[in-house]
Enzyme design. Structure first.
Site, PDB file in Angstrom:
ATOM      1  N   CYS A 141     -29.377   9.515  81.707  1.00  0.00           N
ATOM      2  CA  CYS A 141     -29.846   8.174  81.353  1.00  0.00           C
ATOM      3  C   CYS A 141     -31.378   8.135  81.279  1.00  0.00           C
ATOM      4  O   CYS A 141     -31.987   8.909  80.565  1.00  0.00           O
ATOM      5  CB  CYS A 141     -29.276   7.163  82.345  1.00  0.00           C
ATOM      6  SG  CYS A 141     -29.469   5.441  81.848  1.00  0.00           S
ATOM      7  N   ASP A 187     -19.674   6.282  75.684  1.00  0.00           N
ATOM      8  CA  ASP A 187     -20.793   5.692  76.418  1.00  0.00           C
ATOM      9  C   ASP A 187     -21.065   4.294  75.867  1.00  0.00           C
ATOM     10  O   ASP A 187     -21.338   4.127  74.683  1.00  0.00           O
ATOM     11  CB  ASP A 187     -22.026   6.589  76.249  1.00  0.00           C
ATOM     12  CG  ASP A 187     -23.216   6.147  77.088  1.00  0.00           C
ATOM     13  OD1 ASP A 187     -23.175   5.045  77.667  1.00  0.00           O
ATOM     14  OD2 ASP A 187     -24.192   6.917  77.152  1.00  0.00           O
ATOM     15  N   HIS A 191     -20.547   7.038  80.201  1.00  0.00           N
ATOM     16  CA  HIS A 191     -21.967   7.280  80.472  1.00  0.00           C
ATOM     17  C   HIS A 191     -22.181   8.122  81.732  1.00  0.00           C
ATOM     18  O   HIS A 191     -23.005   9.033  81.740  1.00  0.00           O
ATOM     19  CB  HIS A 191     -22.687   5.942  80.623  1.00  0.00           C
ATOM     20  CG  HIS A 191     -24.170   6.060  80.790  1.00  0.00           C
ATOM     21  ND1 HIS A 191     -25.012   6.439  79.768  1.00  0.00           N
ATOM     22  CD2 HIS A 191     -24.971   5.844  81.866  1.00  0.00           C
ATOM     23  CE1 HIS A 191     -26.262   6.452  80.201  1.00  0.00           C
ATOM     24  NE2 HIS A 191     -26.266   6.103  81.476  1.00  0.00           N
TER      25      HIS A 191
END
Length: 420
Positions: A235, A328, A362
């Site tokens: 991320c 995601d 994610h």
């Protein structure tokens, strides 16, 4: 006599367990249940129903679950299908050195889950220990200059390939991945950079000089192999990891999990130069039917292959491993990785690998970790939908973890090959 066994009873969380049941009646239907309590005393549960064979045995390596939290042959399904009793919770192990996760396994008679039906006593039960650190791994608290984090060193005299471990929007210091990497032979620095100790409470800017200091700190350690170090990141951490690989020649291997190929939110600063974030079209934020926020479309206007916001990835001297969860819902990771790899291709670069996983979300974590498809983070008002489908996400985590270690060894250990 009915017997429930699990081998081994104590192991690292990324190691598989062989679960068997013997002593049942032929073709008897039973329910296997797992539960674990996290450090906030929140409970997580899973269950699956099985039919014994003619010998009265159930073997999770061989037999398919008929129903419950998953269907099919999945030897570790009871672990990766754990779901929180309190919605929007994420199972995160903070204290990794002295306390393992205690997973309770129970063998029960199936029953219909209504309030007026009381389940019978378990036919058998046992407790498993799931550790985030192997015996002999050393943890060293890092408070050097402005650096804050925890360094994990494998047992032995060394020297070991060095890795910096970066998380993103949760802030604080997360150590569970670094401790596992050290358990597999890497000198791993879990690096905090905001919302921890005396670091900034809010991430208003990202000072890349701080991460350069961390890189040099790791390389100076007598047990770190050098001459380069690796990064494992996700991320916002993957955004920073990408910039580190571009600006720091010491970064020879960067694992980027579901990250962007541009700066998001907070500007980056390196040696006084400011790198501005890409334009965020927040009007494309989506709130789904469950009230969960999805942000994966807010950068879709950043499509031009020559966008001024794309980081100059072609300048990096090291190697990249892009890991993408195609479901995601926080970042459009598949598009961002495609843009980054195309940028490398156009510049004649072959220093990259891409692993793209259909059905994965994610938060791609170490193997057998439960899927967290939605949770809250401190500074975002609605809960965030991270995405992912339970079974393909679990498969992605198991495959990616092996590939991450192979990639790091290949590019951090002289003479190492991809055949490891």
């Amino acid at each position: 006599m009915v017997q429930l066994t699990a081998t081994p009873l104590s192991a690292l969380v990324d190691e598989p367990v062989h679960i068997r049941v013997t002593g049942l009646s032929p073709f008897q239907v039973v329910c296997l249940q797992a539960s674990v309590k996290d450090e906030k005393d929140l409970m997580y549960f899973s269950e699956a129903c099985y039919k014994a064979n003619e010998a009265g045995e159930v073997d999770l390596k061989r037999d398919a679950s008929l129903g419950g939290d998953y269907v099919g042959v999945h030897p570790m399904g009871l672990f990766w299908s754990l779901k929180p009793e309190k919605m929007l919770s994420r199972l995160i192990k903070k204290e990794v050195m002295t306390r393992p996760l205690q997973v309770q396994l129970k063998l029960c008679e199936p029953y219909f889950p209504v309030k007026y039906v009381s389940p019978s006593a378990p036919l058998a039960s046992l407790t498993l220990e799931r550790w985030y650190v192997a015996p002999g791994v050393q943890r060293i608290q890092v408070r050097e200059g402005r650096l804050r984090g925890a360094l994990f060193l494998p047992p032995g005299e060394g020297r070991f390939p060095g890795v910096i471990d970066l998380f993103g929007s949760t802030g604080g210091l997360l150590e569970f991945r670094a401790s596992l990497l050290a358990s597999h032979g890497f000198a791993s620095l879990a690096l905090a950079y905001w919302a921890y100790d005396d670091l900034p409470a809010q991430l208003e800017t990202v000072d890349l000089d701080y991460f350069e200091e961390a890189t040099n700190f790791l390389l100076r350690h007598p047990k770190v192999l050098g001459p380069g170090v690796g990064i494992v990141s996700v991320c916002k951490g993957a955004e920073i990891g990408l910039s580190m690989a571009i600006h720091l020649k010491q970064i020879t291997a960067a694992v980027l999990i579901n990250g962007p190929n541009f700066v998001i939110s907070a500007p980056q600063i390196y040696h006084g130069q400011v790198i501005q974030p890409a334009v965020c079209a927040i009007e494309y934020k989506h709130i789904n039917a469950m009230g969960l926020a999805e942000f994966y479309q807010v950068y879709t206007e950043n499509k031009n292959e020559n966008s001024q916001f794309f980081l100059p990835i072609e300048k990096a001297q090291g190697h990249f491993l892009f890991i993408v969860g195609e479901e995601d819902k926080n970042l459009n990771s598949k598009v961002h990785a495609a843009q980054a790899t195309e940028q490398l291709r156009r510049n004649g670069k072959k220093n990259w690998m891409l692993l793209s996983y259909p059905g994965a979300g994610h938060l791609i974590e170490p193997p057998y970790s439960p899927l967290c498809c939605a949770s809250r983070i401190p500074y975002v008002v609605p809960a965030i939908h991270w995405g992912g489908e339970v079974i393909p996400h679990a498969a992605a985590q198991e495959h990616a973890w092996k590939e991450i270690q192979k990639f790091l060894r290949k590019h951090l250990i002289p003479g190492e090959t991809s055949l490891l």
